[in-house]
Design a protein around this motif. Sequence first.
Motif, PDB file in Angstrom:
ATOM      1  N   ALA A  75      58.072  77.779  80.606  1.00 21.25           N
ATOM      2  CA  ALA A  75      59.234  77.292  81.356  1.00 21.25           C
ATOM      3  C   ALA A  75      58.798  76.688  82.679  1.00 21.25           C
ATOM      4  N   LYS A  76      57.850  77.323  83.360  1.00 25.29           N
ATOM      5  CA  LYS A  76      57.385  76.815  84.652  1.00 25.29           C
ATOM      6  C   LYS A  76      56.658  75.479  84.503  1.00 25.29           C
ATOM      7  N   ALA A  77      55.863  75.354  83.424  1.00 25.19           N
ATOM      8  CA  ALA A  77      55.043  74.154  83.248  1.00 25.19           C
ATOM      9  C   ALA A  77      55.764  73.048  82.488  1.00 25.19           C
ATOM     10  N   GLY A  78      56.971  73.322  81.991  1.00 25.46           N
ATOM     11  CA  GLY A  78      57.671  72.315  81.190  1.00 25.46           C
ATOM     12  C   GLY A  78      57.092  72.155  79.803  1.00 25.46           C
ATOM     13  N   LEU A  79      56.393  73.189  79.310  1.00 23.64           N
ATOM     14  CA  LEU A  79      55.834  73.163  77.966  1.00 23.64           C
ATOM     15  C   LEU A  79      56.821  73.765  76.976  1.00 23.64           C
ATOM     16  N   ILE A  80      56.553  73.559  75.699  1.00 24.20           N
ATOM     17  CA  ILE A  80      57.400  74.103  74.644  1.00 24.20           C
ATOM     18  C   ILE A  80      56.565  75.108  73.856  1.00 24.20           C
ATOM     19  N   LEU A  81      56.938  76.375  73.939  1.00 28.69           N
ATOM     20  CA  LEU A  81      56.204  77.426  73.225  1.00 28.69           C
ATOM     21  C   LEU A  81      56.626  77.446  71.758  1.00 28.69           C
ATOM     22  N   TYR A 164      61.502  76.487  73.722  1.00 20.36           N
ATOM     23  CA  TYR A 164      60.625  76.968  72.652  1.00 20.36           C
ATOM     24  C   TYR A 164      61.235  76.624  71.303  1.00 20.36           C
ATOM     25  N   LEU A 165      60.395  76.656  70.275  1.00 22.30           N
ATOM     26  CA  LEU A 165      60.823  76.346  68.916  1.00 22.30           C
ATOM     27  C   LEU A 165      60.679  77.589  68.055  1.00 22.30           C
ATOM     28  N   PRO A 175      60.349  73.853  56.257  1.00 21.99           N
ATOM     29  CA  PRO A 175      60.773  74.612  57.433  1.00 21.99           C
ATOM     30  C   PRO A 175      61.228  73.685  58.551  1.00 21.99           C
ATOM     31  N   LYS A 176      62.203  74.168  59.318  1.00 24.16           N
ATOM     32  CA  LYS A 176      62.745  73.389  60.431  1.00 24.16           C
ATOM     33  C   LYS A 176      62.525  74.159  61.728  1.00 24.16           C
ATOM     34  N   GLY A 177      62.091  73.443  62.763  1.00 25.59           N
ATOM     35  CA  GLY A 177      61.918  74.042  64.073  1.00 25.59           C
ATOM     36  C   GLY A 177      63.214  73.980  64.849  1.00 25.59           C
ATOM     37  N   VAL A 178      63.835  75.119  65.092  1.00 27.80           N
ATOM     38  CA  VAL A 178      65.105  75.167  65.804  1.00 27.80           C
ATOM     39  C   VAL A 178      64.822  75.138  67.304  1.00 27.80           C
ATOM     40  N   ILE A 179      65.330  74.136  67.992  1.00 26.72           N
ATOM     41  CA  ILE A 179      65.101  73.986  69.429  1.00 26.72           C
ATOM     42  C   ILE A 179      65.901  75.039  70.192  1.00 26.72           C
ATOM     43  N   GLN A 180      65.209  75.757  71.088  1.00 21.70           N
ATOM     44  CA  GLN A 180      65.845  76.752  71.951  1.00 21.70           C
ATOM     45  C   GLN A 180      65.789  76.239  73.391  1.00 21.70           C
ATOM     46  N   THR A 181      66.880  76.400  74.115  1.00 24.05           N
ATOM     47  CA  THR A 181      66.992  75.821  75.452  1.00 24.05           C
ATOM     48  C   THR A 181      67.364  76.877  76.491  1.00 24.05           C
ATOM     49  N   PHE A 182      67.285  76.466  77.760  1.00 19.70           N
ATOM     50  CA  PHE A 182      67.692  77.343  78.857  1.00 19.70           C
ATOM     51  C   PHE A 182      69.188  77.653  78.772  1.00 19.70           C
TER      52      PHE A 182
END
Length: 507
Positions: A75-81, A164-165, A175-182
Amino acid sequence: MEMFDLLAQRARVTPERPALEDLDSGERYSYRQLNERAARLAAAAREHWGLREGDRLAYLGHSRAEFFAMLFGCAKAGLILVPLNWRLAVPELEVLMDDCEPGALIFGGEFAEAAATLARRRGPLTAVALDGAGDGQRDYCADLAATEPDPGPHPEKDPDTPWYLLYTSGTTGRPKGVIQTFRMMLANHLNIGLAVNLTGDDVLLNVLPLFHTAGINLYSSALFLVGGCVLVARAFDPDQSLQVLENRATIFFGVPAVYQALLDHPSFDGERLKGVRSWGCGGAPLSLPVAQRYAEQGIRVRTGMGMTETGPTVFLLDEELVIDKAGSVGRPQLLTEVRIVDRDGRDLPDGEAGELLVRGPNITPGYWGRPDATAEAIRDGWLRSGDVARRDADGCYYIVDRWKDMYISGGENVYPAEVEKVLERHPAIAEVAVVGMPDGRWGEVGKAYCGLHPDVEAPDRDQLRAFCREYLAGYKVPRAFQWVDALPRNALGKVTKQELRDDAARR
């Protein structure tokens, strides 16, 4: 609205309160330490692993407290886990890696061989070892120690920024990666945190896998926002869990298989668990006999329902209704709207079963790189859940079954969950799953896969059919029965019915 750094804010408000403990390693973090650790990961990702904002960082390993440093560091670095399901074989993991294209992979020592294989096959991929680096690999702890972290709040972000996905199981296709948000995290906090009344004095025992939304969000992420403490178990162990529940935990969330295992443990005693003030269950229905046995011990297990796509909380049953409304998932929570519709999208009245639609700030913006799947699942802001549901006159909802699990026998819809609830009443049957199988006359008929209680002989099949016929119409009674040692299940204890459908189609 812009999203600020919630972990940095929590560390400012309650810096020395305990945030995390790893029950296996004994490692502990205060909120100040967790925030600093997350800041070190953000710096290491930039300085040592070559990642930039928007890049994906994959994790392959068992549950550990360090996971949440990765989550908030991203979250701090703007990356997607991207937490990977460690139960998958390497070829299955490759499918997920090809889909999300991570720039780096953090892995636990138990998955060193799988990680090395993935790194070789994927080309430019930075492999980061949590438990001792090999040739050509980065050392996670050394890289974090070598950084100059900035523990202050990270730059504000749009709340719909992907964080994160979480990948769906893929049992019926790719399989589908479900996007998770703030935004989803905040909505879930309000949906479940208010319903369970989470406070900074609460201690959660988390036994669920951290590649699943329940492991991350029920109730860990919600509890972090109020300054509580999360105890992370490497995996569910009944002995360890009962000890922690007796001595430390105040809240707990599990799946039915976990509740059954605790109940079957020889040292289970409700009197010794009085320190746990709230018990939650999801992932699959908690059977009435199990709910009743807990209630007899003074424990009321609240059933809820949600999906990866809903952040996850949608429904939760009131504590006082767990017996009177057994089988219900409760009412929709604060930031969620629901509808039940027929195949033409028309709203249905109380008592009639149809597809459940969900809308609210807890809904995912979609699937990673899959605009086609997103458009199919979310229409006019409403998520098509794929669940068959009904509502009673008191506003409580019941999940009848999955659309894909329903089969048609002689022109009549059969919902396997209804049949399973009847068979669960039989004294010989410990667990059961019903699927449709091809039939030349009726199109499809039911086949029941049954697990027996220990030291119990299999009942006669004709007797089982007669037992079912007392409660069910003839077309709902399974035509075939098969005894199994155990039903196939995924990481959260859900029965993987696709395996059973495939088996029934072959026989």
